[in-house]
Design a protein around this motif. Structure first.
Motif, short mmCIF file in Angstrom:
data_model
loop_
_atom_site.label_atom_id
_atom_site.label_comp_id
_atom_site.label_asym_id
_atom_site.label_seq_id
_atom_site.Cartn_x
_atom_site.Cartn_y
_atom_site.Cartn_z
N PHE A 1 22.91 24.79 21.37
CA PHE A 1 21.60 25.40 21.63
C PHE A 1 21.51 26.71 20.85
O PHE A 1 22.54 27.30 20.47
N ILE B 1 22.79 14.77 21.17
CA ILE B 1 22.47 16.11 21.63
C ILE B 1 23.10 16.31 23.01
O ILE B 1 23.61 15.36 23.60
N LYS C 1 11.73 23.94 24.50
CA LYS C 1 12.38 22.69 24.88
C LYS C 1 11.65 21.56 24.16
O LYS C 1 10.60 21.11 24.60
N GLU D 1 13.47 15.46 24.15
CA GLU D 1 14.83 14.96 24.01
C GLU D 1 14.87 13.63 23.24
O GLU D 1 15.93 13.23 22.75
N PRO E 1 14.59 15.31 19.01
CA PRO E 1 14.98 16.72 18.99
C PRO E 1 15.43 17.26 17.64
O PRO E 1 15.68 18.46 17.51
N HIS F 1 15.53 21.30 16.35
CA HIS F 1 16.79 21.95 15.96
C HIS F 1 16.66 22.56 14.57
O HIS F 1 17.09 23.69 14.33
N ASN G 1 17.86 22.20 24.48
CA ASN G 1 17.48 20.80 24.65
C ASN G 1 17.61 20.39 26.11
O ASN G 1 18.44 20.92 26.85
#
Length: 476
Positions: A7, A36, A171, A174, A177, A181, A201
């Motif tokens: 993260f 992740i 956020k 998921e 993602p 990132h 995440n």
């Protein structure tokens, strides 16, 4: 397979407090493409604490410095454009050419638009000779973004929030993602101070709910389903934080008998773009009776020309939908259309011919739909168009407005007075006529179950501000 289990918190890449791995699935192949970690309360708390500590210094940072950071983010974003296109294509199935132009392009377009809006935005406004109205950052902002247009939505939230002096926690979905990132890498490379932007995440019930309920988060900006938006609003209520929602849609495309010759083709393409995974897609096509039969034929011909194929391949095809869950949902709604008596004229259940892997959906059109059918009421979020006839202007407006949603509606007509008249009566946040496109900085948002905020341009900057009235301000 990509490993992105860290993260971004307080300017550093950190490991999760507890391991909770999740595989990211390539929707074109149904195979894992990345892994992740899903965060927990400790990760959320750490990110919020970092944002809270950074807030006052960042709020007091000169506007010119904040603007320079946004400009630097845009510069790095453009340099990483191909990386971003590959990430989006891999994670959510956008064909690579479409990912390069539309998906990645949406992010840079909005960042550039906010830079322009920032240059004219008045943070201090004279109300009277001795009273000022101040626009100040609301504080720590939790941002929950979807998988269907990842950079479009991240840019519409993170950029204006940071620009006006807020600090942020993102956020991303998921399911998709990788782009989020990469965006964190871009912000870091651009030189954002520690804590101004953070990324954790997680899923909705986890990090999403934790951000929504967190007492040190001043605002939640959410884009996603109406169902999730309601849950977030309830979770946020105990702390009375501001909640900005951009939710679902079921746009009506009203085609009058004087519409231009490309209206049907344009409507089908617009519905199927991004494999139908757009909240503002015109998924209900209302056609005036005199032109209806011909319109159905034109729509079928257009749908039959739309090819499907892997996201990694170049071309103008549409890719898969994002996940097995979405594929199953769409298949169930297509079957509901058949069971409820709509006339299937193109596509239908199952994968396209010759395809046995990947979450591909056949471009599907139903005719003779009535507005009480499931496929006319529910947001399908796939390449499925519902066509229905109407008699006159009054009936068209009634059908278009007979929906829980109110995001975007469309009008096709050569009668300028009618376009203006109908646009005023449609209960939606946006109306587009004859293929018109919205300008950079235009307010994006809806009525009713489609949400309650506006994103983009000046409206997007104001969304992240508190308004303060100061009386007795000394004359300058």
């Amino acid at each position: 397979m990509r490993d992105i289990r860290t993260f971004y918190i307080n300017g550093e890449w950190v490991s999760p407090a507890a391991a909770n791995d999740l595989e990211v699935i390539n929707p074109s192949t149904e195979e894992p493409c990345a892994v992740i970690s899903l965060g927990d309360q400790a990760d959320t708390d750490a990110a919020v604490a970092a944002a809270r500590a950074a807030f006052e210094p960042w709020m007091l940072t000169p506007l010119a410095t904040r603007r320079d950071l946004i400009a630097s983010i845009l510069e790095v974003y453009k340099a990483r454009a191909e990386d971003m296109a590959e990430a989006i294509s891999l994670e959510m199935g956008a064909p690579i050419d479409m990912a390069r132009t539309q998906q990645v392009g949406a992010g840079s377009w909005h960042i550039d638009g906010f830079l322009k809006a920032l240059d004219t935005f008045q943070f201090e406004r004279d109300f009277t000779a001795t009273e000022k109205t101040l626009y100040e950052p609301i504080g720590v902002v939790g941002m929950i973004t979807p998988w269907n247009w990842p950079m479009n939505q991240i840019a519409l939230k993170a950029i204006p929030a940071i620009a006006v002096g807020c600090t942020t926690i993102l956020k991303p979905s998921e399911i998709a993602p990788l782009s989020g990132h990469l965006f964190a890498e871009i912000v870091h490379e651009a030189g954002a101070p520690a804590g101004v932007f953070n990324l954790v995440n997680g899923d909705g019930p986890g990090v999403g709910s934790q951000l929504s309920a967190h007492p040190d988060v001043d605002m939640i900006s959410f884009t996603g389903s109406t169902r999730a938006g309601k849950l977030i609003s309830k979770s946020a209520a105990d702390t009375l934080k501001r909640v900005s929602l951009e939710l679902g849609g079921k746009g009506a495309n009203i085609v009058f008998d004087d519409a231009d010759g490309d209206a049907i083709k344009r409507g089908v393409i617009r519905c199927m773009n991004n494999t139908g995974q757009s909240c503002n897609a015109p998924t209900r096509m209302l056609v005036q009776e005199d032109r209806y039969a011909q319109a159905v034929d034109e729509a079928v011909a257009m749908a039959n020309k739309i090819a499907t194929g892997p996201a990694a391949e170049g071309g103008k095809h549409i890719g898969p939908v994002v996940s097995e869950t979405q594929w199953n949902k769409i298949q169930g709604l297509i079957q509901a259309g058949i069971d409820e008596g709509a006339r299937l004229v193109a596509g239908g259940p199952g994968r396209p011919e010759g395809t046995n892997r990947g979450y591909f959906v056949r471009p599907t059109i139903f005719a003779d739909v009535t507005n009480d059918m499931t496929i006319a009421r529910e947001e399908i979020f796939g390449p499925v168009l519902a066509m229905m006839p109407f008699k006159d202007e009054e009936q068209a407006i009634a059908i278009a407005n007979d929906t829980p949603y109110g995001l975007t509606n469309y009008i096709q007509s050569q009668d300028t007075d009618r376009i203006r008249r109908v646009a005023r009566r449609l209960r939606s946040g946006m109306v587009a006529a004859n293929g018109g496109t919205f300008a950079q900085g235009s307010p994006f948002g809806g009525y009713k179950a489609s949400g309650n905020g506006r994103e983009g341009g000046v409206w997007g900057l104001e969304e992240f501000c508190e308004v303060k009235a100061v009386a007795g301000w000394a004359a300058e």
